[in-house]
Design an enzyme around this catalytic site. Structure first.
Site, PDB file in Angstrom:
ATOM      1  N   CYS A   2     -20.257 -50.529  43.002  1.00 21.28           N
ATOM      2  CA  CYS A   2     -18.906 -50.000  43.152  1.00 21.28           C
ATOM      3  C   CYS A   2     -18.412 -50.409  44.697  1.00 21.28           C
ATOM      4  CB  CYS A   2     -18.700 -48.537  43.185  1.00 21.28           C
ATOM      5  SG  CYS A   2     -16.947 -47.699  43.356  1.00 21.28           S
ATOM      6  N   GLU A 110     -13.884 -53.975  39.307  1.00 19.38           N
ATOM      7  CA  GLU A 110     -15.208 -54.918  39.101  1.00 19.38           C
ATOM      8  C   GLU A 110     -14.988 -56.262  38.879  1.00 19.38           C
ATOM      9  OE1 GLU A 110     -17.894 -55.570  40.208  1.00 19.38           O
ATOM     10  OE2 GLU A 110     -18.813 -53.630  40.021  1.00 19.38           O
TER      11      GLU A 110
END
Length: 252
Positions: A2, A110
């Site tokens: 993350c 992402e």
């Protein structure tokens, strides 16, 4: 990993996370490492029978620094902690026992980074709960003290293996704590690390939806809501294999 996330639905935080107080907090569409992030920690215990929340909002620097580090300038930036090893790793062991927190988010970003041999281009994704709203990532908090007595609150997001719906983009994802497990995760008085291991698992496969977006999110200076504007792409990414890249947006 993350390495970027967003928190935009701030008006819902106080009710959903059971906060005692929450000052005005602006919508943020591109939260990056080393920036201040909002975390939720246990507060002072309330009197028996009280209906008041016992949680508090804290701003910490996204980049965990263990208390034993002498010079954070030469220490690696720990924005994530692997759920599989955090209990035993020296950097996170104390925080897992004493300072577990929740990291509220509207979703995370992402990259799918295929191998050069595949001929595919990297693709950014905005990954959010299918039903919208605020999600809570599992986090850890540590206060680092310098030799002159100054203190810096720091934090990291726990990650786990990606579920089937995210694995085609990246092999890791944040640990999601469900609302019914908030109290258990935050309870460092009676719940030892071994008691919360079961919470650090990939979330349900249909919990998130992945929306392809432009690569503007990779620049910290870009902070507008347009970062989440969907793109139309020809085909979804291939599931990771021997030739797949690591898909990291930053350090997840």
């Amino acid at each position: 990993m993350c390495g970027r996330y967003a928190l935009t639905l701030t008006e819902e935080l106080k009710e959903i996370l059971g906060l005692l107080e929450l000052e005005d907090f602006p919508a943020r569409y591109n939260i990056a490492p080393t920036q201040p992030i909002l975390v939720v920690a246990s507060g002072e215990a309330q009197e028996p029978g009280s209906n008041l929340p016992d949680r508090r909002a804290v701003l910490v620097r996204w980049g965990f620094t263990p208390s034993w580090v002498k010079d954070p300038k030469v220490f690696p930036l720990l924005i994530n902690a692997r759920a599989e090893t955090a209990i035993g790793k020296a950097s996170f062991r104390a925080a897992m026992r004493h300072r577990r927190v929740l990291v509220p988010a509207s979703g995370f970003y992402e990259w799918h980074r295929p191998s050069k041999k595949s001929g595919e281009r990297p693709q950014a994704y905005w990954i959010r709960p299918r039903g919208g709203g605020v999600v809570a990532f599992a986090g850890l908090m540590e206060t680092w003290s310098s030799a002159d007595g100054s203190e810096v609150d720091t934090g990291a997001i726990l990650t786990t293996a990606a579920n089937a719906s995210i694995a085609s983009i990246h092999d890791r994802m944040p640990v999601v704590i469900k609302p019914e497990d908030f109290a258990r995760w935050l309870d460092c008085r009676t719940q030892e690390p071994r008691d919360v291991v079961g919470l650090m698992q990939p979330t349900d496969e249909d919990f998130f939806e992945a929306i392809p977006i432009a690569d503007k999110v990779n620049k910290v200076a870009n902070m507008g809501a347009d970062l989440q504007t969907p793109l139309v792409i020809d085909k979804p990414p291939k599931a990771p294999g021997k030739e797949a890249g690591d898909g990291q947006l930053s350090l997840f």
